[in-house]
Scaffold this motif. Structure first.
Motif, PDB file in Angstrom:
ATOM      1  N   GLY A   1       1.174  -0.951   0.460  1.00 21.86           N
ATOM      2  CA  GLY A   1       0.107   0.070   0.105  1.00 21.86           C
ATOM      3  C   GLY A   1       0.860   1.250   0.139  1.00 21.86           C
ATOM      4  N   GLN A   2       0.182   1.849   0.081  1.00 27.80           N
ATOM      5  CA  GLN A   2       1.465   3.172   0.486  1.00 27.80           C
ATOM      6  C   GLN A   2       0.884   3.919   2.489  1.00 27.80           C
ATOM      7  OE1 GLN A   2      -0.607   6.325  -1.989  1.00 27.80           O
ATOM      8  NE2 GLN A   2       0.924   5.837  -3.439  1.00 27.80           N
ATOM      9  N   TYR A   3       2.226   4.659   2.522  1.00 29.24           N
ATOM     10  CA  TYR A   3       2.459   5.219   3.724  1.00 29.24           C
ATOM     11  C   TYR A   3       3.010   6.783   3.492  1.00 29.24           C
ATOM     12  CZ  TYR A   3       3.945   6.899   8.374  1.00 29.24           C
ATOM     13  OH  TYR A   3       4.067   7.473   8.799  1.00 29.24           O
ATOM     14  N   GLN A   4       2.648   8.108   3.866  1.00 32.93           N
ATOM     15  CA  GLN A   4       2.879   9.491   3.769  1.00 32.93           C
ATOM     16  C   GLN A   4       3.022   9.641   1.728  1.00 32.93           C
ATOM     17  OE1 GLN A   4       6.048  10.137   5.892  1.00 32.93           O
ATOM     18  NE2 GLN A   4       4.783  10.466   7.633  1.00 32.93           N
ATOM     19  N   ASN A   5       2.413   8.649   1.442  1.00 27.08           N
ATOM     20  CA  ASN A   5       2.506   9.549  -0.135  1.00 27.08           C
ATOM     21  C   ASN A   5       3.828   8.354  -1.063  1.00 27.08           C
ATOM     22  OD1 ASN A   5       0.221  10.477  -0.562  1.00 27.08           O
ATOM     23  ND2 ASN A   5       1.895  13.023   0.251  1.00 27.08           N
ATOM     24  N   SER A   6       3.542   7.483  -0.228  1.00 28.20           N
ATOM     25  CA  SER A   6       5.107   6.697  -1.159  1.00 28.20           C
ATOM     26  C   SER A   6       4.873   5.432  -0.792  1.00 28.20           C
ATOM     27  CB  SER A   6       6.533   6.995  -0.754  1.00 28.20           C
ATOM     28  OG  SER A   6       6.831   8.647  -0.356  1.00 28.20           O
ATOM     29  N   PRO A   7       5.232   4.191  -1.863  1.00 29.49           N
ATOM     30  CA  PRO A   7       4.645   3.081  -1.853  1.00 29.49           C
ATOM     31  C   PRO A   7       5.715   2.284  -0.642  1.00 29.49           C
ATOM     32  CG  PRO A   7       6.372   3.273  -3.130  1.00 29.49           C
ATOM     33  CD  PRO A   7       5.695   4.592  -2.567  1.00 29.49           C
ATOM     34  N   CYS A   8       4.308   1.156  -0.254  1.00 30.93           N
ATOM     35  CA  CYS A   8       5.982   0.027   1.197  1.00 30.93           C
ATOM     36  C   CYS A   8       5.226  -0.999   0.266  1.00 30.93           C
ATOM     37  CB  CYS A   8       5.010   0.338   1.980  1.00 30.93           C
ATOM     38  SG  CYS A   8       3.724   1.821   2.728  1.00 30.93           S
ATOM     39  N   TYR A   9       7.277  -1.798   0.575  1.00 29.69           N
ATOM     40  CA  TYR A   9       6.679  -2.697  -0.163  1.00 29.69           C
ATOM     41  C   TYR A   9       7.101  -4.096   1.189  1.00 29.69           C
ATOM     42  CZ  TYR A   9       7.207  -1.356  -5.045  1.00 29.69           C
ATOM     43  OH  TYR A   9       7.045  -0.262  -5.889  1.00 29.69           O
ATOM     44  N   LEU A  10       7.020  -5.502   1.452  1.00 34.01           N
ATOM     45  CA  LEU A  10       7.271  -6.363   1.921  1.00 34.01           C
ATOM     46  C   LEU A  10       8.212  -6.946   1.053  1.00 34.01           C
ATOM     47  CD1 LEU A  10       6.877  -9.057   3.973  1.00 34.01           C
ATOM     48  CD2 LEU A  10       4.772  -9.718   2.399  1.00 34.01           C
ATOM     49  N   ILE A  11       9.037  -7.174   1.828  1.00 31.75           N
ATOM     50  CA  ILE A  11      10.198  -8.777   1.134  1.00 31.75           C
ATOM     51  C   ILE A  11      10.531  -9.275   2.481  1.00 31.75           C
ATOM     52  CG2 ILE A  11      12.989  -8.506   0.656  1.00 31.75           C
ATOM     53  CD1 ILE A  11      12.689  -5.918  -0.586  1.00 31.75           C
ATOM     54  N   GLU A  12      10.549 -10.878   1.963  1.00 30.67           N
ATOM     55  CA  GLU A  12      10.620 -11.603   3.161  1.00 30.67           C
ATOM     56  C   GLU A  12      11.977 -11.946   2.806  1.00 30.67           C
ATOM     57  OE1 GLU A  12       7.987 -15.367   5.918  1.00 30.67           O
ATOM     58  OE2 GLU A  12       8.182 -14.469   4.178  1.00 30.67           O
ATOM     59  N   VAL A  13      13.329 -12.525   3.364  1.00 29.34           N
ATOM     60  CA  VAL A  13      14.613 -12.774   3.212  1.00 29.34           C
ATOM     61  C   VAL A  13      14.869 -14.368   4.180  1.00 29.34           C
ATOM     62  CG1 VAL A  13      15.208 -11.063   2.524  1.00 29.34           C
ATOM     63  CG2 VAL A  13      15.591 -11.476   5.366  1.00 29.34           C
ATOM     64  N   GLU A  14      15.153 -14.985   3.199  1.00 28.05           N
ATOM     65  CA  GLU A  14      15.883 -16.491   4.601  1.00 28.05           C
ATOM     66  C   GLU A  14      16.284 -15.829   5.989  1.00 28.05           C
ATOM     67  OE1 GLU A  14      20.730 -16.926   3.378  1.00 28.05           O
ATOM     68  OE2 GLU A  14      19.117 -16.855   1.617  1.00 28.05           O
ATOM     69  N   ALA A  15      16.454 -16.678   6.530  1.00 26.03           N
ATOM     70  CA  ALA A  15      16.989 -17.001   8.425  1.00 26.03           C
ATOM     71  C   ALA A  15      17.976 -15.334   8.762  1.00 26.03           C
ATOM     72  CB  ALA A  15      17.299 -18.186   9.121  1.00 26.03           C
ATOM     73  N   ASN A  16      17.678 -14.966   8.899  1.00 28.31           N
ATOM     74  CA  ASN A  16      18.930 -13.632   9.516  1.00 28.31           C
ATOM     75  C   ASN A  16      19.616 -13.147   8.237  1.00 28.31           C
ATOM     76  OD1 ASN A  16      17.353 -13.671  12.341  1.00 28.31           O
ATOM     77  ND2 ASN A  16      18.129 -15.262  12.901  1.00 28.31           N
ATOM     78  N   LEU A  17      18.817 -12.982   7.258  1.00 30.71           N
ATOM     79  CA  LEU A  17      19.713 -12.278   6.505  1.00 30.71           C
ATOM     80  C   LEU A  17      20.493 -10.774   6.594  1.00 30.71           C
ATOM     81  CD1 LEU A  17      21.427 -12.859   3.601  1.00 30.71           C
ATOM     82  CD2 LEU A  17      19.217 -11.900   2.464  1.00 30.71           C
ATOM     83  N   ASP A  18      21.368 -10.380   6.877  1.00 28.57           N
ATOM     84  CA  ASP A  18      22.629  -9.097   7.256  1.00 28.57           C
ATOM     85  C   ASP A  18      21.746  -8.919   5.394  1.00 28.57           C
ATOM     86  OD1 ASP A  18      23.071  -6.938   7.398  1.00 28.57           O
ATOM     87  OD2 ASP A  18      25.179  -8.280   7.487  1.00 28.57           O
ATOM     88  N   VAL A  19      21.307  -7.354   5.681  1.00 31.93           N
ATOM     89  CA  VAL A  19      20.869  -6.636   4.505  1.00 31.93           C
ATOM     90  C   VAL A  19      21.180  -5.091   4.534  1.00 31.93           C
ATOM     91  CG1 VAL A  19      18.153  -8.129   3.861  1.00 31.93           C
ATOM     92  CG2 VAL A  19      18.079  -6.226   5.542  1.00 31.93           C
ATOM     93  N   GLY A  20      22.637  -5.016   5.685  1.00 33.77           N
ATOM     94  CA  GLY A  20      22.960  -4.112   5.609  1.00 33.77           C
ATOM     95  C   GLY A  20      22.159  -2.698   6.308  1.00 33.77           C
ATOM     96  N   LEU A  21      21.383  -3.358   6.607  1.00 36.68           N
ATOM     97  CA  LEU A  21      20.521  -2.252   7.844  1.00 36.68           C
ATOM     98  C   LEU A  21      20.330  -2.472   8.800  1.00 36.68           C
ATOM     99  CD1 LEU A  21      17.544  -1.184   4.831  1.00 36.68           C
ATOM    100  CD2 LEU A  21      19.725   0.393   5.434  1.00 36.68           C
ATOM    101  N   GLY A  22      20.241  -1.593   9.567  1.00 33.37           N
ATOM    102  CA  GLY A  22      19.517  -1.702  11.157  1.00 33.37           C
ATOM    103  C   GLY A  22      20.134  -3.071  11.363  1.00 33.37           C
ATOM    104  N   GLU A  23      18.524  -3.715  12.546  1.00 40.00           N
ATOM    105  CA  GLU A  23      18.378  -5.031  13.096  1.00 40.00           C
ATOM    106  C   GLU A  23      17.529  -5.905  13.617  1.00 40.00           C
ATOM    107  OE1 GLU A  23      20.122  -4.720  17.182  1.00 40.00           O
ATOM    108  OE2 GLU A  23      18.761  -3.087  18.231  1.00 40.00           O
TER     109      GLU A  23
END
Length: 268
Positions: free
Chosen positions: A53-75
């Motif tokens: 959907g959208q939040y604050q006029n920007s699209p929102c995306y779901l991405i599901e990844v393998e167990a605890n994959l390091d995506v280079g962002l946060g924790e």
């Protein structure tokens, strides 16, 4: 669902899930936001994105990844840890992400003929092309109610909260049964859990509650008759509490807290 153009050229919100947790930053709105070029996504990460959907006029995306994959962002953190720490609508979108991910995981095969289901690319749904059966995300309607008696409010310790360091006391809640109105459900659940009759049932508001896929319909009501008799299968204890002497109650951002605060105002 209103169609939203699936462009990722501009900024977007990224809800990245793995093993029941979500990637969160330690600053700002917590949920990663930005363009693909701005964010250090590993190659191929966004190939299976799902538009939420959208939040604050920007699209929102779901991405599901393998167990605890390091995506280079946060924790990775729990969804509950975001409650009260992010804007309500952003939390609702995160909850939607969890519910959609659960839907895809639990609807791999057709409940009608048993064949493999396929994702539909223009809406959130799964379809069996063998028998044409189509499935949508499950939503479980629930009621939640705060009850007033003169200058007191009914609060209960639920079984799931008994082992907490500071046990939390909250309102009564339960699932709506087939063929049952919401008001009838409120009356039934209260009588089953604490053995009292209520009156003046009033609807207040609702809240999506993604644990795992509930929609909470909130009510307030007044005591009518009976003595508290706790159902041990549901509750540890329940008491009438003076509005100026409350135990630990649910955090802000929950509909339970909203109902309690509304009831306290009515008691004063």
């Amino acid at each position: 669902m209103t169609e939203i153009k699936q462009t990722i050229d501009g900024n977007a919100w990224w809800f990245i899930l793995s093993e029941g947790k979500i990637v969160a930053l330690d600053r700002g709105d917590y949920i990663p936001f930005g363009t693909i070029s701005d964010l250090p996504f590993p190659n191929g990460l966004i190939d299976n994105k799902v538009l939420l959907g959208q939040y604050q006029n920007s699209p929102c995306y779901l991405i599901e990844v393998e167990a605890n994959l390091d995506v280079g962002l946060g924790e990775y953190v729990t969804l509950r840890s975001l409650l009260g720490n992010v804007a309500d609508k952003l939390f609702d979108m995160a909850g939607r992400a969890f519910q959609i991910a659960l839907f895809y995981k639990t609807h791999q095969f057709c409940g009608q003929c048993g064949q493999k289901m396929q994702r539909i690319d223009w809406e959130i749904a799964m379809k069996c092309y063998h028998c044409q059966h189509r499935a949508y995300p499950r939503v479980s309607p629930c009621i939640i109610v705060a009850i007033r008696h003169k200058k007191k409010i009914l609060l209960a310790l639920h079984n799931r909260h008994q082992n907490a360091e500071r046990p939390m006391y909250t309102t009564l809640a339960g699932f709506t049964e087939a063929g049952e109105t919401l008001e009838a459900c409120v009356e039934r659940e209260v009588f089953e859990e604490v053995g009292i009759k209520i009156k003046n049932i009033q609807y207040v508001s609702s809240q999506p509650w993604p644990f795992p896929h509930s929609l909470m319909m909130g009510f307030i009501a007044d005591y009518d008759s009976g003595e508290i008799q706790v159902d041990p299968n549901e509750l540890i204890e329940a008491h009438w509490y003076d509005i100026d002497d409350l135990p630990v109650i649910p955090r802000h951002g929950t509909i339970a807290r909203k109902l309690i605060e509304k009831t306290l105002k009515r008691c004063r």
